[in-house]
Design a protein around this motif. Structure first.
Motif, short mmCIF file in Angstrom:
data_model
loop_
_atom_site.label_atom_id
_atom_site.label_comp_id
_atom_site.label_asym_id
_atom_site.label_seq_id
_atom_site.Cartn_x
_atom_site.Cartn_y
_atom_site.Cartn_z
N GLU A 1 50.95 56.03 57.61
CA GLU A 1 50.12 56.65 58.64
C GLU A 1 49.38 57.88 58.10
O GLU A 1 48.22 58.12 58.46
N ASP A 2 50.06 58.65 57.24
CA ASP A 2 49.40 59.81 56.66
C ASP A 2 48.14 59.40 55.90
O ASP A 2 47.10 60.05 55.99
N ALA A 3 48.24 58.28 55.17
CA ALA A 3 47.11 57.84 54.35
C ALA A 3 46.04 57.13 55.15
O ALA A 3 44.84 57.32 54.90
N HIS A 4 46.45 56.33 56.13
CA HIS A 4 45.50 55.44 56.81
C HIS A 4 45.15 55.87 58.24
O HIS A 4 44.41 55.15 58.92
N VAL A 5 45.70 56.99 58.69
CA VAL A 5 45.34 57.52 60.02
C VAL A 5 45.00 59.01 59.90
O VAL A 5 43.85 59.41 60.09
N HIS A 6 45.98 59.83 59.56
CA HIS A 6 45.79 61.28 59.63
C HIS A 6 44.75 61.78 58.64
O HIS A 6 43.87 62.58 59.01
N ALA A 7 44.83 61.33 57.40
CA ALA A 7 43.85 61.78 56.40
C ALA A 7 42.44 61.33 56.76
O ALA A 7 41.46 62.06 56.55
N VAL A 8 42.34 60.14 57.34
CA VAL A 8 41.03 59.61 57.72
C VAL A 8 40.39 60.45 58.82
O VAL A 8 39.22 60.85 58.72
N TYR A 9 41.15 60.75 59.87
CA TYR A 9 40.56 61.49 60.99
C TYR A 9 40.20 62.92 60.61
O TYR A 9 39.22 63.47 61.13
#
Length: 288
Positions: free
Chosen positions: A18-26
């Motif tokens: 999630e850190d790589a594919h959600v949080h960092a993206v947003y």
């Protein structure tokens, strides 16, 4: 437009996934994303308008805070605190609607407040970013825990695998990467020079500068640099899945699911449904 792609969630470390594919993206796309999220959805606006004056609640996954100023017909009559993992989106949310808002940097799986602290909670397009069934269930539990056990109300929205006729997405499965295309800023070109009166500039030069400025600020289409594509993880909910998730979470908390009874504590599903490619459920906690 890049296609939605099926993905397999890493079972070893869903938080890192999630850190790589959600949080960092947003955090990366925050300004552009916020510029596309400004119109409240009708059922959510109606829910917030139905709250009594003085109610205090929380928006779990507030994003750019577009729901913090509501209800529009009674501004200031309720107070919604916004929570999000993206600091860049929170910087936008804290000034939502032109006023200073109360926002908190945190995780929907955390417990940053006491149990039963709020009169209401909303979770809009957030739980579908959690990468495992256990984490999605835990998020529902945190939501139910933070609202009053005697009168707390809640509204949850998630993306549906059943997309409507206006959607441009073809969904290949429930666990997917949904692309976000961010155009890169165009390098400003040197200003054109022309002979003429002092301080006078050509129409061509003015137009070129305005176009370059617009592209740098908004990432509009037409930039010459190749766009950057970010893959955001989503779990696309199937019909009945959200209600099952809520029921399982409530039962594991020792709550009865259904209408209030003479004794005990529970959760009543007030309404549920599908709206514009989303599933939603409205809940009310009770205690006798």
């Amino acid at each position: 437009m890049p296609n939605v792609k099926a993905t397999t969630v890493s079972a070893d470390d869903p938080q890192a996934y999630e850190d790589a594919h959600v949080h960092a993206v947003y955090d990366e796309i925050a300004p552009h994303f916020s510029s596309t999220r400004y119109k409240p959805w009708p059922i959510i606006a109606a829910f917030l308008s139905s709250l009594p004056p003085g109610a205090v609640g929380v928006d779990l996954g507030t994003g750019n805070g577009k729901y913090l100023p509501l209800p529009a017909d009674r501004p200031g009559s309720v107070w919604t605190v916004g929570l999000d993992r993206s600091r860049n989106l929170l910087e936008i949310a804290r000034r939502a609607g032109g006023a200073l808002r109360e926002v908190v940097w945190g995780d929907v799986l955390g417990r940053p407040w006491r149990l039963g602290a709020f009169d209401y909670a909303i979770s809009i397009a957030t739980i579908h970013h959690l990468a495992t069934p256990a984490r999605r269930k835990a998020a529902v539990k945190r939501l139910l825990e933070c609202i009053s056990p005697s009168h707390g109300r809640a509204l949850i929205y998630v993306w549906a695998i059943e997309q409507d006729e206006l959607s441009k997405r073809s969904i290949p499965g429930q666990d997917v990467f949904v692309p976000w295309v961010l155009a890169q800023p165009q390098e400003p070109k040197p200003k054109a020079r022309r002979k003429g009166k002092l301080g006078e500039r050509s129409t061509e030069s003015k137009t070129e500068e305005a176009t370059s400025t617009s592209e740098v600020q908004s990432g509009a289409s037409g930039a010459t640099a190749a766009p950057k594509v970010f893959d955001r993880y989503y779990h696309m909910f199937a019909k009945g899945e959200l209600n099952e998730l809520v029921t399982e979470a409530a039962v594991e908390m020792g709550l009865h699911v259904g209408e209030p009874r003479l004794t005990g504590e529970g959760v009543h599903i007030v309404q549920d449904g599908w709206e514009r490619s989303n599933y939603y459920v409205e809940l009310r906690r009770w205690k006798s």
